[in-house]
Scaffold this motif. Structure first.
Motif, PDB file in Angstrom:
ATOM      1  N   THR A  43      -0.752  -8.063   1.268  1.00 10.33           N
ATOM      2  CA  THR A  43       0.586  -7.720   1.890  1.00 10.33           C
ATOM      3  C   THR A  43       0.619  -7.590   3.231  1.00 10.33           C
ATOM      4  OG1 THR A  43       2.718  -6.579   1.333  1.00 10.33           O
ATOM      5  CG2 THR A  43       0.661  -5.102   1.390  1.00 10.33           C
ATOM      6  N   LEU A  44       1.732  -7.131   3.921  1.00 10.40           N
ATOM      7  CA  LEU A  44       1.912  -7.010   5.422  1.00 10.40           C
ATOM      8  C   LEU A  44       1.283  -5.528   5.703  1.00 10.40           C
ATOM      9  CD1 LEU A  44       3.361  -7.852   8.021  1.00 10.40           C
ATOM     10  CD2 LEU A  44       5.332  -6.727   7.103  1.00 10.40           C
TER      11      LEU A  44
ATOM     12  N   GLU B 262      -1.538  -9.156   9.322  1.00  8.38           N
ATOM     13  CA  GLU B 262      -0.873  -9.339  10.468  1.00  8.38           C
ATOM     14  C   GLU B 262       0.545  -9.830  10.179  1.00  8.38           C
ATOM     15  OE1 GLU B 262      -2.399 -12.933  12.772  1.00  8.38           O
ATOM     16  OE2 GLU B 262      -2.972 -10.911  13.354  1.00  8.38           O
ATOM     17  N   SER B 263       0.603 -10.806   9.245  1.00  3.65           N
ATOM     18  CA  SER B 263       2.127 -11.185   8.885  1.00  3.65           C
ATOM     19  C   SER B 263       2.066 -11.497   7.462  1.00  3.65           C
ATOM     20  CB  SER B 263       2.020 -12.440   9.732  1.00  3.65           C
ATOM     21  OG  SER B 263       1.404 -13.653   9.428  1.00  3.65           O
ATOM     22  N   MET B 264       2.946 -11.728   6.688  1.00  2.07           N
ATOM     23  CA  MET B 264       3.230 -12.037   5.460  1.00  2.07           C
ATOM     24  C   MET B 264       3.045 -13.626   5.160  1.00  2.07           C
ATOM     25  SD  MET B 264       4.256 -10.095   2.812  1.00  2.07           S
ATOM     26  CE  MET B 264       5.656  -9.001   3.547  1.00  2.07           C
ATOM     27  N   GLU B 265       3.057 -14.514   6.373  1.00  2.00           N
ATOM     28  CA  GLU B 265       2.830 -15.643   6.214  1.00  2.00           C
ATOM     29  C   GLU B 265       1.084 -15.942   6.073  1.00  2.00           C
ATOM     30  OE1 GLU B 265       6.797 -15.649   8.165  1.00  2.00           O
ATOM     31  OE2 GLU B 265       4.832 -14.404   8.232  1.00  2.00           O
ATOM     32  N   ARG B 266       0.384 -15.044   7.156  1.00  4.27           N
ATOM     33  CA  ARG B 266      -1.025 -14.972   6.666  1.00  4.27           C
ATOM     34  C   ARG B 266      -1.768 -14.279   5.519  1.00  4.27           C
ATOM     35  NH1 ARG B 266      -5.601 -17.661   7.209  1.00  4.27           N
ATOM     36  NH2 ARG B 266      -7.429 -16.111   7.603  1.00  4.27           N
ATOM     37  N   ALA B 267      -0.852 -13.518   4.666  1.00  2.71           N
ATOM     38  CA  ALA B 267      -1.136 -13.138   3.251  1.00  2.71           C
ATOM     39  C   ALA B 267      -0.963 -14.196   2.387  1.00  2.71           C
ATOM     40  CB  ALA B 267      -0.371 -11.765   3.141  1.00  2.71           C
TER      41      ALA B 267
ATOM     42  N   VAL C 203      -3.394 -15.764  -0.482  1.00  2.00           N
ATOM     43  CA  VAL C 203      -3.064 -16.014  -1.946  1.00  2.00           C
ATOM     44  C   VAL C 203      -3.160 -17.471  -2.565  1.00  2.00           C
ATOM     45  CG1 VAL C 203      -1.411 -15.293  -3.782  1.00  2.00           C
ATOM     46  CG2 VAL C 203      -1.889 -13.710  -1.882  1.00  2.00           C
ATOM     47  N   ALA C 204      -2.615 -18.325  -1.752  1.00  2.00           N
ATOM     48  CA  ALA C 204      -2.658 -19.537  -1.984  1.00  2.00           C
ATOM     49  C   ALA C 204      -3.723 -20.280  -2.440  1.00  2.00           C
ATOM     50  CB  ALA C 204      -1.735 -20.662  -1.057  1.00  2.00           C
ATOM     51  N   ALA C 205      -4.554 -19.661  -1.540  1.00  2.53           N
ATOM     52  CA  ALA C 205      -6.215 -20.480  -1.622  1.00  2.53           C
ATOM     53  C   ALA C 205      -7.021 -19.710  -2.814  1.00  2.53           C
ATOM     54  CB  ALA C 205      -6.856 -20.190  -0.203  1.00  2.53           C
ATOM     55  N   CYS C 206      -6.539 -18.802  -3.339  1.00  2.33           N
ATOM     56  CA  CYS C 206      -7.115 -17.920  -4.389  1.00  2.33           C
ATOM     57  C   CYS C 206      -6.465 -17.827  -5.695  1.00  2.33           C
ATOM     58  CB  CYS C 206      -7.498 -16.623  -3.710  1.00  2.33           C
ATOM     59  SG  CYS C 206      -8.270 -15.509  -4.852  1.00  2.33           S
TER      60      CYS C 206
ATOM     61  N   SER D  99      -5.455 -13.651  -6.956  1.00  2.00           N
ATOM     62  CA  SER D  99      -4.771 -12.569  -6.227  1.00  2.00           C
ATOM     63  C   SER D  99      -3.500 -12.837  -6.337  1.00  2.00           C
ATOM     64  CB  SER D  99      -5.228 -12.552  -4.775  1.00  2.00           C
ATOM     65  OG  SER D  99      -5.030 -13.986  -4.127  1.00  2.00           O
ATOM     66  N   VAL D 100      -2.536 -12.011  -5.378  1.00  2.79           N
ATOM     67  CA  VAL D 100      -1.318 -12.022  -5.423  1.00  2.79           C
ATOM     68  C   VAL D 100      -0.585 -11.336  -4.342  1.00  2.79           C
ATOM     69  CG1 VAL D 100      -0.754 -11.477  -8.030  1.00  2.79           C
ATOM     70  CG2 VAL D 100      -0.689  -9.745  -6.530  1.00  2.79           C
ATOM     71  N   LEU D 101       0.754 -12.050  -3.898  1.00  2.00           N
ATOM     72  CA  LEU D 101       1.311 -11.687  -2.680  1.00  2.00           C
ATOM     73  C   LEU D 101       2.369 -10.641  -3.024  1.00  2.00           C
ATOM     74  CD1 LEU D 101       2.170 -11.866   0.368  1.00  2.00           C
ATOM     75  CD2 LEU D 101       3.507 -13.863  -0.458  1.00  2.00           C
ATOM     76  N   LEU D 102       2.534  -9.430  -2.351  1.00  2.00           N
ATOM     77  CA  LEU D 102       3.758  -8.647  -2.630  1.00  2.00           C
ATOM     78  C   LEU D 102       4.310  -8.734  -1.223  1.00  2.00           C
ATOM     79  CD1 LEU D 102       3.970  -5.087  -3.696  1.00  2.00           C
ATOM     80  CD2 LEU D 102       4.864  -5.768  -1.461  1.00  2.00           C
ATOM     81  N   SER D 103       5.448  -9.262  -1.492  1.00  2.00           N
ATOM     82  CA  SER D 103       6.613  -9.298  -0.250  1.00  2.00           C
ATOM     83  C   SER D 103       7.817  -8.510  -0.536  1.00  2.00           C
ATOM     84  CB  SER D 103       7.019 -10.655  -0.041  1.00  2.00           C
ATOM     85  OG  SER D 103       7.867 -10.935   1.050  1.00  2.00           O
ATOM     86  N   VAL D 104       8.611  -8.354   0.499  1.00  2.00           N
ATOM     87  CA  VAL D 104       9.707  -7.585   0.398  1.00  2.00           C
ATOM     88  C   VAL D 104      10.842  -8.411   0.518  1.00  2.00           C
ATOM     89  CG1 VAL D 104       9.558  -6.981   2.812  1.00  2.00           C
ATOM     90  CG2 VAL D 104      11.011  -5.602   1.612  1.00  2.00           C
ATOM     91  N   VAL D 105      12.073  -8.326   0.045  1.00  2.00           N
ATOM     92  CA  VAL D 105      13.168  -9.331   0.076  1.00  2.00           C
ATOM     93  C   VAL D 105      13.854  -9.357   1.313  1.00  2.00           C
ATOM     94  CG1 VAL D 105      13.643  -8.939  -2.485  1.00  2.00           C
ATOM     95  CG2 VAL D 105      14.644  -7.674  -0.841  1.00  2.00           C
ATOM     96  N   ALA D 106      13.586  -8.345   2.109  1.00  2.00           N
ATOM     97  CA  ALA D 106      14.080  -8.180   3.450  1.00  2.00           C
ATOM     98  C   ALA D 106      13.285  -9.088   4.543  1.00  2.00           C
ATOM     99  CB  ALA D 106      14.471  -6.877   3.976  1.00  2.00           C
ATOM    100  N   TYR D 107      12.244  -9.290   4.133  1.00  2.00           N
ATOM    101  CA  TYR D 107      11.176 -10.126   5.098  1.00  2.00           C
ATOM    102  C   TYR D 107      12.055 -11.479   5.659  1.00  2.00           C
ATOM    103  CZ  TYR D 107       7.109 -11.785   7.368  1.00  2.00           C
ATOM    104  OH  TYR D 107       6.186 -12.070   8.262  1.00  2.00           O
ATOM    105  N   PRO D 108      12.211 -11.705   7.088  1.00  2.00           N
ATOM    106  CA  PRO D 108      13.136 -12.519   7.415  1.00  2.00           C
ATOM    107  C   PRO D 108      12.706 -14.210   6.952  1.00  2.00           C
ATOM    108  CG  PRO D 108      12.764 -11.060   9.148  1.00  2.00           C
ATOM    109  CD  PRO D 108      11.796 -10.605   8.054  1.00  2.00           C
TER     110      PRO D 108
END
Length: 210
Positions: free
Chosen positions: A29-30, A58-63, A67-70, A73-82
């Protein structure tokens, strides 16, 4: 997939699917430390996958890339992320939506070095509307990063979390309180439990007054 509030002492969402995330080894996550995403990730992991490690980026994109390569694992994001929509569609062949929950953020605050109203503010794009329209702003990678940037001399104030403001010794100018916020969990498609729900639109027709 259920949507639940994760702020109570007992999370009704966790009772029936806690064991279904045992395969998760890392939650991405971020960062840095002090973001609302970190808080949400720690709470979610404590309920769903106690053995998983936390990775801050450092960014949700990097996170999302990690995750996409593994496959474990999972990505936790927030709905307000632009740019959450871009992340979803960029990795649509690798990641699916696994879980959604609501959690109150940390107190969101306007803080400054002096305790007076700042003139140049660091802010993440998501909460920038908390600033007066005329306020000069510099965009930071996260709420926690905004506070660190002020302490580095790049701006005299910021929109940040109370935890980050206190960590960096900033003085609170204005408090906006906690914000009920949606958080999403994305992971490998093979683990996605989402299903399309078919319904007949005619079942929901209603008469329109003439």
């Amino acid at each position: 997939m259920n949507v639940a509030l994760m702020d109570g002492p007992k999370d009704q969402h966790s009772e029936n699917i806690t064991g279904s995330y045992d395969w998760v080894r890392k939650v991405h996550t971020l960062g840095p430390a002090g973001t609302n995403c970190e808080k949400a990730a720690l709470k979610w992991a404590a309920l769903k996958c106690k053995k998983a490690e936390l990775a801050l980026h450092e960014s949700m994109e990097r996170a999302a890339e990690q995750v996409a390569a593994c496959g474990c694992s999972v990505l936790l994001s927030v709905v307000a992320y632009p740019q959450l929509h871009s992340i979803i569609y960029e990795h649509i062949a690798q990641l699916g939506l696994l879980d959604v929950f609501i959690m109150k953020t940390d107190d969101m605050v306007l803080a400054s070095v002096s305790g007076r109203m700042p003139t140049l503010c660091q802010t993440h794009p998501a909460p920038e509307k908390l600033l007066p329209a005329q306020m000069q702003r510099i965009y930071a990678a996260s709420n926690a990063h905004a506070a660190a940037e002020v302490m580095a001399g790049r701006g005299d104030g910021c929109i940040t979390t109370l935890a980050a403001a206190e960590h960096h010794g900033l003085k609170v100018v204005q408090t906006f309180g906690q914000v009920p916020m949606g958080f999403t969990i994305h992971g490998p498609l093979k683990h996605a439990r989402c299903r399309d729900i078919d319904f007949d639109a005619s079942d929901h027709k209603r008469s329109i007054p003439q």
